[in-house]
Scaffold this motif. Structure first.
Motif, PDB file in Angstrom:
ATOM      1  N   SER A  46       0.815  -1.219   0.000  1.00 50.96           N
ATOM      2  CA  SER A  46       0.000   0.000   0.000  1.00 50.96           C
ATOM      3  C   SER A  46       0.845   1.264   0.000  1.00 50.96           C
ATOM      4  N   TYR A  47       2.023   1.201   0.615  1.00 45.87           N
ATOM      5  CA  TYR A  47       2.909   2.375   0.639  1.00 45.87           C
ATOM      6  C   TYR A  47       3.411   2.682  -0.769  1.00 45.87           C
ATOM      7  N   ALA A  48       3.728   1.625  -1.522  1.00 47.04           N
ATOM      8  CA  ALA A  48       4.164   1.818  -2.903  1.00 47.04           C
ATOM      9  C   ALA A  48       2.999   2.272  -3.783  1.00 47.04           C
ATOM     10  N   GLN A  49       1.805   1.749  -3.521  1.00 42.74           N
ATOM     11  CA  GLN A  49       0.634   2.197  -4.290  1.00 42.74           C
ATOM     12  C   GLN A  49       0.414   3.697  -4.115  1.00 42.74           C
ATOM     13  N   ASN A  50       0.568   4.168  -2.900  1.00 45.74           N
ATOM     14  CA  ASN A  50       0.441   5.608  -2.656  1.00 45.74           C
ATOM     15  C   ASN A  50       1.494   6.388  -3.431  1.00 45.74           C
ATOM     16  N   MET A  51       2.732   5.866  -3.476  1.00 46.33           N
ATOM     17  CA  MET A  51       3.805   6.580  -4.182  1.00 46.33           C
ATOM     18  C   MET A  51       3.607   6.546  -5.694  1.00 46.33           C
ATOM     19  N   ALA A  92      -4.424   2.200  -2.328  1.00 48.35           N
ATOM     20  CA  ALA A  92      -3.710   2.316  -1.048  1.00 48.35           C
ATOM     21  C   ALA A  92      -4.687   2.629   0.083  1.00 48.35           C
ATOM     22  N   ALA A  93      -5.612   3.548  -0.167  1.00 49.42           N
ATOM     23  CA  ALA A  93      -6.551   3.981   0.877  1.00 49.42           C
ATOM     24  C   ALA A  93      -7.446   2.837   1.322  1.00 49.42           C
ATOM     25  N   GLU A  94      -7.889   2.049   0.384  1.00 50.05           N
ATOM     26  CA  GLU A  94      -8.788   0.944   0.739  1.00 50.05           C
ATOM     27  C   GLU A  94      -8.079  -0.158   1.509  1.00 50.05           C
ATOM     28  N   GLN A  95      -6.753  -0.175   1.435  1.00 53.49           N
ATOM     29  CA  GLN A  95      -5.977  -1.105   2.269  1.00 53.49           C
ATOM     30  C   GLN A  95      -5.707  -0.530   3.656  1.00 53.49           C
ATOM     31  N   GLY A  96      -6.172   0.711   3.866  1.00 54.74           N
ATOM     32  CA  GLY A  96      -5.975   1.339   5.165  1.00 54.74           C
ATOM     33  C   GLY A  96      -4.736   2.189   5.256  1.00 54.74           C
ATOM     34  N   ASN A  97      -4.073   2.470   4.138  1.00 53.95           N
ATOM     35  CA  ASN A  97      -2.861   3.283   4.177  1.00 53.95           C
ATOM     36  C   ASN A  97      -3.228   4.737   4.463  1.00 53.95           C
ATOM     37  N   PRO A  98      -2.731   5.320   5.569  1.00 51.81           N
ATOM     38  CA  PRO A  98      -3.162   6.669   5.958  1.00 51.81           C
ATOM     39  C   PRO A  98      -2.709   7.761   4.989  1.00 51.81           C
ATOM     40  N   SER A  99      -1.544   7.590   4.366  1.00 50.37           N
ATOM     41  CA  SER A  99      -1.105   8.591   3.385  1.00 50.37           C
ATOM     42  C   SER A  99      -1.969   8.530   2.140  1.00 50.37           C
ATOM     43  N   GLY A 100      -2.296   7.317   1.716  1.00 47.55           N
ATOM     44  CA  GLY A 100      -3.189   7.169   0.571  1.00 47.55           C
ATOM     45  C   GLY A 100      -4.558   7.744   0.863  1.00 47.55           C
ATOM     46  N   GLN A 101      -5.053   7.552   2.082  1.00 48.89           N
ATOM     47  CA  GLN A 101      -6.352   8.114   2.471  1.00 48.89           C
ATOM     48  C   GLN A 101      -6.309   9.636   2.451  1.00 48.89           C
TER      49      GLN A 101
END
Length: 618
Positions: free
Chosen positions: A463-468, A493-502
Motif C-alpha cells: 500500500s505504501y508503494a501504491q500511494n507513491m 492504497a486507501a482501501e488497504q488502510g494506508n493513511p497517506s493514501g487516504q
C-alpha cells in the motif's frame, strides 16, 4: 576422536565402517592404517605417481581434493569425515552421495560435488541443532570447522549414560571423558509451537496474542564437559543449575562477536532457552531473534512470536519496543500468525519510542530516521547478525544504513542491499529502492527508476508503494501526469488502510483532482487518515472544521486536530495553531502560545510564520 586429537593422533579414514561396537554397544574406533601423529609428514597420503588421495570417496575434505595444492590428512579433515559419518549413521547406512533420482554417484562426481561445496541433502527427523552442527563440521573452509572438544560439548545433551565397562586397562575411554558424559539423554525442552493460540486483547481485538511458555525444563547440560570460553567456573555452575540471570550471562559471553554460523550459538541458545522458560525478559527477547533467524536452533516464526510476545510485557523499554516492532512485522508478513497488515502496522507504530524512533518510518518515509541510542545500536547489531539467514533482517539493516540508525550512515551500501532483495521480489525492498532513486539516497535521482520499483512493489499490494505510484502520476515523476491514474492508485492504497493514501485521496476529492469535487467524501477520507495518526490528514481535517468545508464549522475540533498534527511536527498545522492562539479561535487566546507555535513553524522554514513573528515583534 577427542581423545585421539588430544594425543596428537589424526585418524585419516574415519567412517562408520571403521567404528566397531563392543558387547555393550560402546563405539570403538578401528583401522588406523592411515593414521599419523600431528607432526608426521602427510606426504604419504598422496601418491606422487598417480595423484590419488588415499582415503574413502565421499569422506575426504575438499582441501584434500584440490588439484593444485592438495592437503594431506589433518585434524580438520577428520572433523569433515566425522560429519559425513554422522550423516551416514542417521541415513541408516544407505548411500550418502546420490543423484536426484537416488542413484549412487560415481566417485569422480562425488569429488567434484565436494570441491564445489555441495553436500548431501538434509534428512527428515534430524534435530535442528544436530543438523547445524553437521553443517559446521563439513564446512568448505577448514578453519570454520569446530574442534572435537567443542563438538563433544555441543552433543552432550544427546549423550546416553556410558556403558558399564569392566574395570582394568581395557577401559576404552580415559577417565576424564567418561566423567563428562551426561546422565540424561533428553535434549533441552524447547518452546512448543502448539503453544501459540489466539487470545483476545482488551486494548485491540485486531492484535494477536499468544500463550505463555511451557514449564521450566531441565538445565541445558547436567554436568560440565569442558569450560566455555571466557566463562568463569562459578558462573557456569550457576547457569547449569538453571539460574536465569547466569544463563543469560553465559549465553552473552560465549556468543559475543560470533558469526551466526559459529557452533557456540547452539550452546548459547540452550542457556537462553532455560532462562526463557522462566520468563526472563532478556532471554525471551534474544531467543526470539535466534528462532527468527535460525541461529543455533531451527528457524521457527511461531516460536519467535511467542518469545517476543512475552518480551512485549516486560518493563524494559528497549526490549519492549524492539520486540513489539518485530511482532508487527510478523503480523504484517503473516509469518508465525495469520496475515494481518493493519494489525502489524499498528504494532509497528506502537513500538516507536524516544530510544527507538523507527516506527512506521521503516515502511515509508521522506526523511530517513537516524539515532545512536543504545536501543538503535542493539537493533542494528541483531539485524546484522541475522542478515545472512533471513531477508527481513537484511532489509532492516539496509533501512538502518539509509538514516544511520544504530550505525554509520551508508546509503550506497543500503541501495546495494535493496537492489539484491528487490530483484528477489521482496516488495518492501522494492518500495525502498524506489525511494532511493527518487530522493537520491545512494544513487543519483532517477524518477524513471523510482516509478519502476514503486510499480513492482505496488503490483504486490504494497500500500505504501501504491500511494507513491499515485504521487508519481499526480506530480509527473518519471511518467506523464495522469490524475485519473493517480486517484486509482491512491484508492488502492486507501482501501488497504494506508493513511497517506487516504489523505491524498481526500485531497483529490476536496480539490477535484482526477475526480469531481466532493467535500463530504474528502472529509471521510481525511478522517480515516487522521484517526490513524497521519499528521497531514489531521491538519487537513482541522482545516475542514475551521472553514466548514464538508462538515459543520467547529473551531474547537479544528484546534484539537491542529494540535495533534502540530505535535507531530507538521509545519502547516503549527502555523494554523499559532493563529488559533493569536486570535483565540477554538482555544483561549495566548500570544505566548501563538509565538511558540509560530516559532516552531518558522524553524521549519515557514515564511508566513516568520512574517507573523516579525509583526509580533518576536
Amino acid at each position: 576422536m577427542t581423545y585421539l586429537h588430544d594425543c596428537g593422533i589424526i585418524h585419516g579414514d574415519l567412517k562408520a565402517a571403521n567404528v566397531l561396537l563392543d558387547e555393550h554397544y560402546g563405539a570403538v574406533i578401528s583401522d588406523f592404517g592411515l593414521s599419523r601423529t600431528k607432526n608426521t609428514s602427510a606426504s604419504l597420503n598422496r601418491s606422487k605417481a598417480n595423484s590419488f588421495v588415499v582415503g574413502t570417496d565421499g569422506f575426504m575434505a575438499p582441501e584434500m581434493l584440490d588439484d593444485d595444492r592438495p592437503s594431506g590428512t589433518t585434524m580438520k579433515t577428520d572433523v569433515f569425515a566425522f560429519a559425513i559419518t554422522v550423516y551416514e549413521v542417521l541415513n541408516d547406512a544407505d548411500p550418502i552421495w546420490v543423484t536426484d533420482n537416488d542413484q549412487p554417484m560415481h566417485e569422480r562426481v562425488i569429488e567434484r560435488q565436494v570441491r564445489i561445496g555441495n553436500r548431501p541433502k538434509r534428512l527428515d527427523g534430524i534435530p535442528d541443532d544436530v543438523w547445524s552442527l553437521i553443517e559446521c563440521c563439513w564446512h568448505q573452509e577448514p578453519d570454520q570447522r569446530p574442534a572435537f572438544p567443542k563438538i563433544l560439548a555441543l552433543l552432550e545433551p544427546y549423550q546416553l549414560p556410558s556403558p558399564s565397562y569392566p574395570s582394568g586397562p581395557s577401559d576404552p575411554l580415559p577417565a576424564s571423558t567418561n566423567e563428562s558424559v551426561s546422565e540424561s539423554a533428553s535434549p533441552p525442552v524447547s518452546v512448543s509451537s502448539s503453544k501459540l493460540v489466539p487470545e483476545p486483547d482488551p486494548s485491540s481485538q485486531n492484535i494477536p496474542r499468544v500463550s505463555s511458555f511451557a514449564p521450566p525444563p531441565s538445565t541445558p547440560t547436567s554436568k560440565e564437559v569442558e569450560s566455555l570460553p571466557d566463562v568463569s567456573r562459578r558462573l557456569l555452575q550457576q547457569a547449569r543449575k538453571g539460574d536465569p540471570d547466569s544463563c543469560v550471562n553465559v549465553a552473552t559471553i560465549i556468543s559475543n562477536n560470533k558469526l551466526a554460523t559459529d557452533p557456540l550459538w547452539i550452546q548459547a541458545a540452550q542457556f537462553l532457552q532455560t532462562a526463557a522458560n522462566q520468563k526472563h525478559p532478556e532471554a525471551c527477547f534474544h531467543l526470539g531473534w535466534l528462532y527468527f533467524a535460525g541461529i543455533g536452533l531451527g528457524q521457527n516464526d511461531i516460536d519467535a512470536l511467542v518469545c517476543w510476545q512475552e518480551t512485549s510485557r516486560a518493563a524494559d523499554p528497549i526490549l519492549k519496543s524492539i520486540a513489539t516492532f518485530m511482532m508487527g512485522w510478523l503480523c504484517y508478513l503473516g509469518r508465525g500468525t495469520s496475515l494481518d497488515k493493519q494489525a502489524g502496522i499498528e504494532l509497528i507504530r506502537q513500538s516507536k519510542a524516544d530510544g527507538f524512533p523507527l516506527g512506521e518510518e521503516c515502511m515509508d518515509t521522506s526523511s530517513p530516521v537516524g539515532s545512536d541510542s543504545p536501543a538503535a545500536r542493539r537493533f542494528f547489531e541483531l539485524c546484522q547478525l541475522g542478515s545472512d539467514r533471513d531477508w527481513l533482517c537484511k532489509h532492516l539493516a539496509a533501512v538502518c544504513f539509509v538514516g544511520g540508525l544504530g550505525t554509520a550512515k551508508d546509503q550506497t551500501k543500503a541501495v546495494a542491499i535493496f537492489e539484491e532483495l528487490a530483484n528477489q521480489d521482496y516488495d518492501p525492498s522494492q518500495h525502498w529502492l524506489g525511494h532511493c532513486h527518487k530522493n537520491g539516497w545512494g544513487r543519483p535521482i532517477n524518477h524513471a527508476s523510482s516509478i519502476k520499483w514503486y510499480t513492482r512493489a505496488a503490483n504486490q499490494d504494497n500500500s505504501y508503494a501504491q500511494n507513491m505510484v499515485g504521487r508519481c502520476y499526480e506530480e509527473g515523476w518519471g511518467v506523464t501526469v495522469d490524475r485519473c491514474k493517480a486517484v486509482e492508485w491512491y484508492r488502492k492504497a486507501a482501501e488497504q488502510g494506508n493513511p497517506s493514501g487516504q489523505n491524498n485521496l481526500g485531497d483529490c476529492y476536496e480539490k477535484g483532482i482526477g475526480v469531481p469535487k466532493d467535500s463530504l467524501t474528502a472529509v471521510q477520507w481525511y478522517s480515516r487518515s487522521a484517526e490513524q495518526g497521519n499528521a497531514s490528514g489531521q491538519n487537513n481535517l482541522g482545516l475542514c472544521y475551521c472553514t466548514g468545508n464538508g462538515v459543520s464549522r467547529d473551531y474547537f475540533k479544528a484546534a484539537a486536530w491542529y494540535t495533534k498534527s502540530a505535535e507531530q511536527g507538521n509545519s502547516a498545522a503549527q502555523y494554523a495553531l499559532g493563529s488559533c492562539y493569536k486570535h483565540g479561535v477554538g482555544v483561549a487566546q495566548s500570544i505566548e502560545a501563538a509565538v511558540l507555535w509560530y516559532r516552531k513553524a518558522a524553524d521549519q522554514g515557514d515564511a508566513d510564520a516568520k512574517t507573523k513573528l516579525r509583526a509580533l515583534g518576536r
